[in-house]
Scaffold this active site. Structure first.
Site, mmCIF file in Angstrom:
data_model
loop_
_atom_site.group_PDB
_atom_site.id
_atom_site.type_symbol
_atom_site.label_atom_id
_atom_site.label_comp_id
_atom_site.label_asym_id
_atom_site.label_seq_id
_atom_site.Cartn_x
_atom_site.Cartn_y
_atom_site.Cartn_z
ATOM 1 N N CYS A 2 -40.973 -50.172 4.386
ATOM 2 C CA CYS A 2 -41.958 -51.009 5.062
ATOM 3 C C CYS A 2 -42.652 -51.883 4.018
ATOM 4 O O CYS A 2 -42.988 -51.419 2.930
ATOM 5 C CB CYS A 2 -43.019 -50.244 5.823
ATOM 6 S SG CYS A 2 -42.383 -49.206 7.118
ATOM 7 N N ARG A 27 -37.694 -54.154 1.740
ATOM 8 C CA ARG A 27 -38.322 -52.839 1.907
ATOM 9 C C ARG A 27 -38.061 -52.243 3.296
ATOM 10 O O ARG A 27 -38.408 -51.083 3.555
ATOM 11 C CB ARG A 27 -39.835 -52.949 1.703
ATOM 12 C CG ARG A 27 -40.227 -53.501 0.358
ATOM 13 C CD ARG A 27 -41.728 -53.593 0.248
ATOM 14 N NE ARG A 27 -42.341 -52.287 0.304
ATOM 15 C CZ ARG A 27 -42.523 -51.494 -0.740
ATOM 16 N NH1 ARG A 27 -42.143 -51.885 -1.927
ATOM 17 N NH2 ARG A 27 -43.085 -50.314 -0.597
ATOM 18 N N TRP A 75 -39.358 -50.180 8.236
ATOM 19 C CA TRP A 75 -38.204 -49.296 8.095
ATOM 20 C C TRP A 75 -38.607 -48.031 8.845
ATOM 21 O O TRP A 75 -39.500 -47.299 8.417
ATOM 22 C CB TRP A 75 -37.934 -48.995 6.628
ATOM 23 C CG TRP A 75 -36.679 -48.192 6.406
ATOM 24 C CD1 TRP A 75 -35.418 -48.669 6.276
ATOM 25 C CD2 TRP A 75 -36.585 -46.773 6.265
ATOM 26 N NE1 TRP A 75 -34.539 -47.627 6.072
ATOM 27 C CE2 TRP A 75 -35.230 -46.448 6.069
ATOM 28 C CE3 TRP A 75 -37.519 -45.730 6.308
ATOM 29 C CZ2 TRP A 75 -34.778 -45.147 5.900
ATOM 30 C CZ3 TRP A 75 -37.068 -44.425 6.144
ATOM 31 C CH2 TRP A 75 -35.706 -44.150 5.932
ATOM 32 N N ASN A 101 -47.696 -48.604 5.615
ATOM 33 C CA ASN A 101 -46.464 -48.200 4.935
ATOM 34 C C ASN A 101 -46.687 -46.775 4.451
ATOM 35 O O ASN A 101 -47.589 -46.543 3.650
ATOM 36 C CB ASN A 101 -46.196 -49.137 3.745
ATOM 37 C CG ASN A 101 -45.113 -48.611 2.820
ATOM 38 O OD1 ASN A 101 -44.184 -47.935 3.264
ATOM 39 N ND2 ASN A 101 -45.213 -48.913 1.545
ATOM 40 N N GLY A 102 -45.899 -45.834 4.956
ATOM 41 C CA GLY A 102 -46.068 -44.436 4.552
ATOM 42 C C GLY A 102 -45.890 -43.524 5.754
ATOM 43 O O GLY A 102 -45.318 -43.933 6.768
ATOM 44 N N GLU A 487 -21.252 -44.119 -9.125
ATOM 45 C CA GLU A 487 -21.997 -45.350 -8.866
ATOM 46 C C GLU A 487 -21.128 -46.369 -8.122
ATOM 47 O O GLU A 487 -21.592 -47.032 -7.192
ATOM 48 C CB GLU A 487 -22.518 -45.917 -10.203
ATOM 49 C CG GLU A 487 -23.218 -47.252 -10.128
ATOM 50 C CD GLU A 487 -24.469 -47.291 -9.255
ATOM 51 O OE1 GLU A 487 -24.921 -46.238 -8.766
ATOM 52 O OE2 GLU A 487 -24.980 -48.401 -9.032
ATOM 53 N N LYS A 491 -22.029 -47.866 -4.451
ATOM 54 C CA LYS A 491 -22.135 -49.312 -4.185
ATOM 55 C C LYS A 491 -21.301 -49.675 -2.962
ATOM 56 O O LYS A 491 -21.755 -50.398 -2.094
ATOM 57 C CB LYS A 491 -21.667 -50.149 -5.381
ATOM 58 C CG LYS A 491 -22.572 -50.205 -6.585
ATOM 59 C CD LYS A 491 -23.862 -50.980 -6.394
ATOM 60 C CE LYS A 491 -24.959 -50.110 -5.887
ATOM 61 N NZ LYS A 491 -25.817 -49.432 -6.799
ATOM 62 N N GLU A 494 -22.791 -48.182 0.411
ATOM 63 C CA GLU A 494 -24.047 -48.693 0.946
ATOM 64 C C GLU A 494 -23.953 -50.111 1.482
ATOM 65 O O GLU A 494 -24.689 -50.457 2.402
ATOM 66 C CB GLU A 494 -25.216 -48.529 -0.037
ATOM 67 C CG GLU A 494 -25.166 -49.289 -1.302
ATOM 68 C CD GLU A 494 -26.385 -49.008 -2.195
ATOM 69 O OE1 GLU A 494 -27.447 -48.611 -1.713
ATOM 70 O OE2 GLU A 494 -26.254 -49.226 -3.415
ATOM 71 N N HIS A 510 -8.304 -30.279 -7.794
ATOM 72 C CA HIS A 510 -8.968 -29.113 -7.186
ATOM 73 C C HIS A 510 -9.386 -29.385 -5.736
ATOM 74 O O HIS A 510 -10.261 -28.716 -5.215
ATOM 75 C CB HIS A 510 -10.186 -28.708 -8.022
ATOM 76 C CG HIS A 510 -9.818 -28.313 -9.419
ATOM 77 N ND1 HIS A 510 -9.172 -27.130 -9.703
ATOM 78 C CD2 HIS A 510 -9.954 -28.957 -10.593
ATOM 79 C CE1 HIS A 510 -8.950 -27.058 -11.011
ATOM 80 N NE2 HIS A 510 -9.416 -28.165 -11.572
ATOM 81 N N LYS A 609 -34.950 -50.851 0.037
ATOM 82 C CA LYS A 609 -34.873 -50.901 -1.418
ATOM 83 C C LYS A 609 -35.768 -49.850 -2.063
ATOM 84 O O LYS A 609 -35.421 -49.236 -3.057
ATOM 85 C CB LYS A 609 -35.300 -52.305 -1.860
ATOM 86 C CG LYS A 609 -35.318 -52.509 -3.345
ATOM 87 C CD LYS A 609 -33.975 -52.982 -3.813
ATOM 88 C CE LYS A 609 -33.895 -53.126 -5.313
ATOM 89 N NZ LYS A 609 -32.545 -52.786 -5.776
HETATM 90 C C1 AGP Z 1 -29.056 -48.093 -5.164
HETATM 91 O O1 AGP Z 1 -28.104 -49.043 -4.930
HETATM 92 C C2 AGP Z 1 -29.742 -47.544 -4.028
HETATM 93 N N1 AGP Z 1 -30.135 -48.499 -3.098
HETATM 94 C C3 AGP Z 1 -30.641 -46.332 -4.233
HETATM 95 O O2 AGP Z 1 -29.774 -45.269 -4.470
HETATM 96 C C4 AGP Z 1 -31.726 -46.347 -5.324
HETATM 97 O O3 AGP Z 1 -31.147 -46.358 -6.582
HETATM 98 C C5 AGP Z 1 -32.643 -45.105 -5.149
HETATM 99 O O4 AGP Z 1 -33.278 -45.179 -3.904
HETATM 100 C C6 AGP Z 1 -33.657 -44.948 -6.251
HETATM 101 O O5 AGP Z 1 -34.540 -46.018 -6.295
HETATM 102 P P1 AGP Z 1 -35.480 -46.275 -7.539
HETATM 103 O O6 AGP Z 1 -34.608 -46.550 -8.703
HETATM 104 O O7 AGP Z 1 -36.293 -47.472 -7.140
HETATM 105 O O8 AGP Z 1 -36.305 -45.050 -7.729
#
Ligand code: AGP
Length: 614
Positions: A2, A27, A75, A101-102, A487, A491, A494, A510, A609
């Protein structure tokens, strides 16, 4: 999660709020809304399910006048994305509008209390409970809005950044925060308010970051007032922003993610500059040197983070153990905070976060601090909650990262961890002078090497289209590149919604090998390393089962190049630094597959984000 924004001043509020909401859409983007007070002191509230553009559509034929207003992009936590659950929420008597927000954790108890007092609710949100509660306290105690907000917040548990306005009062916004970010911008005769400074960067550089349990009173024509929930007045600490408008624009790129991938040559230079000296025999990390003894006496280092930052942490573990010879563990913050970990005052805890606002990482840090550990933060957002909670730390300095998929922040996190590992190693006399200098001068070459990799963009784009059919991917890597397999898979998942898993290459036999078929693309990081031959054997095993291999190899490789279906050659570097390079083609691969599938790369579904809820 949010984004909230507010404005009070001499300009029309609506365009400022809308522009601000667009910048905060990273956000959350499932619904949006604004509340404005016009010259007749009427409160106008407009909301829409969907993105900020949908809200603009809804408001296009309405009264959007007024020089005071608040706005929100959501969000969803409590209640599905819908017009009615969108913020702002208003009190039953339609006098007070609030954005939040929260999460208000005790909202059910409060809701029952309010229902017993005759209140009814339109939405399923915790936020509507808060605005009704403020209204209830105002009526009950015949008090003003600010006092009622203060009384209410003293009785809620949970996290909040809120802004509240009141019909009939076009001269005041009340705002407050606890565990969710909130920053006030101070202009000439005007105030701005937002979850981060991006909505008002073109209007003022003067900002005040609110602390937990502080209330800000933004009154027209007056100085900013701040007080605590316990009514103690505070002098606002004005800071100057480091952000500028051009950093927030996409420029020639269709998506922020592509811009941010391409920016990595520049951001890594910024991250290194001022840290590695000309002779490559020293690294300056002030947060380290001011607290050197804590690091040198550490019995153990615990790295805590979430998502991509956690992947960077894994690479940090490999580097710190290899060079500094201190035991390291890497913990998901969300697990660490609830598993009653053993932490002592001899531990150093490194918290990594791009946003600096991740709720789980903040909670993990609190636990570590309470146990007496020394907490070192690695953050990108200057002045963020994690940066402020840390005992010391180091910024990645890559500028605002807007795309939800983290790219440039990750490579800088890895580099900062490498610099930290080498710094500790040097101070502990665990590394020779020559090796130290060789690694530092190689670090300096990384930005140029990324430039070379970025030239492969067209090739990557072309063969990415081949894989839009796939519903599963496997990523394999070993050693320093095992976290890159994780990673790369994250990517892809997501932003393209293709299921992908990362594994240490040797683990394939395994279990995951059962998944290999003609249909299965397998991305293998097979750059030159101490385990190169073993990775080549893994590729043979995949080919024997007809899997499609996409390999990332070192320039000049003529072994894997013959085996793989698609091969990306990247410049050679030191094994420990290779993740900074190998991740770049994987970022581009995920990006191009997602674009080819028509996905909204910067705002993938269900994600935000900055994860400020646990
Ligand atoms: C990364 O592509 C993600 N969107 C997510 O995993 C992110 O890295 C995670 O939420 C941690 O965020 P931060 O680095 O702002 O703490």
């Amino acid at each position: 999660m949010c984004g909230i924004v507010g404005y009070i001043g001499t300009k029309q509020a609506f365009p400022i709020l809308i522009k601000g909401l667009h910048r905060l859409e990273y956000r959350g983007y499932d619904s949006a809304g604004v509340a404005l007070i016009n010259t007749d002191k009427r409160l106008n509230v407009y909301k829409a399910k969907g993105k900020v553009a949908d809200l603009e559509q809804v408001a296009s034929d309405k009264d959007i006048s007024g020089t005071i207003g608040i706005g929100h992009t959501r969000w969803a936590t409590h209640g599905e994305p819908s017009d009615v659950n969108a913020h702002p929420h208003i009190s039953q008597d339609e006098k007070i509008a609030l954005i939040h927000n929260g999460i208000i954790e005790n909202y059910e108890t409060l809701r029952s209390q309010l229902e017993a007092a005759g209140y009814t609710f339109k939405s399923e949100t915790d936020t509507e409970v808060l605005v009704q509660f403020i209204n209830y306290l105002m009526e009950l105690n015949h008090t003003d809005l600010c006092t009622a907000v203060q009384m209410a917040l003293n009785q809620v548990t949970g996290a909040y950044a809120i802004a509240v306005i009141e019909k009939g009062n076009p001269d005041t916004i009340i705002a407050a925060r606890k565990s969710s970010p909130l920053v006030v911008g101070i202009g000439e005769g005007e105030f701005f308010l937002a979850s981060d400074a991006s909505p008002f960067v073109e209007y003022t550089q003067k900002v005040v970051y609110l602390n937990d349990e502080e209330i800000a009173i933004l009154s027209r024509g007056e100085e900013l007032k701040i007080k605590t929930l316990n009514n103690i007045e505070k002098t606002p600490q004005i800071k100057l922003l480091e952000m500028n408008l051009s950093q927030l624009e996409k420029g020639k790129y269709p998506y922020y993610m592509e811009k941010e991938i391409f920016e990595q040559t520049k951001t890594l230079k910024t991250c290194l500059s001022g840290r590695i000296n000309l002779d490559c025999d020293n690294i300056a990390i002030s947060g380290f040197f001011d607290n050197k003894e804590r690091f040198l006496n550490a019995e153990r280092i615990v790295i805590t983070a979430c998502g991509t930052s956690w992947h960077a942490g894994l690479i940090g573990m490999y580097a710190i153990e290899e060079f500094a010879r201190i035991p390291v563990t890497v913990e998901y913050s969300s697990e660490f905070r609830y598993r009653n970990p053993v932490i002592t005052k001899n531990d150093v805890v490194i918290a990594i976060s791009q946003s600096g606002e991740t709720a789980d990482t903040l909670a993990a840090m609190e636990i570590a601090k309470n146990a007496g550990a020394f907490v070192f933060g690695i953050c990108n957002v200057v002045g963020s909650s994690i940066a402020r909670l840390s005992d010391a730390g180091c910024y990645t300095h890559v500028g605002p990262e807007v795309g939800v998929a983290s790219t440039k922040a990750f490579t800088a996190q890895v580099l900062v961890l490498q610099m930290l590992a080498l710094t500790i190693a040097k101070e502990r006399n665990c590394i020779s002078k020559d090796r130290f200098t060789a690694l530092l001068s190689e670090m300096n070459k990384l930005p140029k090497k990324i430039q070379t990799i970025l030239k492969l963009n067209d090739k990557l784009e072309a063969f990415s289209r081949t894989f839009t059919y796939a519903s599963n991917f496997i990523y394999l890597g070993r050693g320093y590149n095992y976290p890159i397999a994780l990673e790369g898979a994250l990517k892809l998942k997501e932003i393209s919604y293709i299921h992908a898993e990362g594994y240490p290459a040797a683990e394939m036999k395994h279990g995951p090998i059962a998944l290999i078929s003609e249909e299965m693309p397998v991305v293998v990081i097979a750059t030159s390393s101490s385990t190169y031959e073993k990775v080549v054997s893994n590729i043979q095993e995949i080919k024997a089962r007809k899997g499609k291999v996409i390999a990332i190899v070192t320039e000049g490789d003529d072994v894997v190049s013959k085996l793989a279906d698609y091969c990306i050659q990247i410049p050679n570097t030191e094994e420990c630094l290779s993740p900074v390079l190998t991740v770049v083609p994987l970022q581009l691969l995920a990006y191009h597959i997602a674009v080819a599938k028509g996905k909204d790369v910067d705002q993938p579904r269900n994600l935000a984000k900055s994860v400020t809820v646990e």
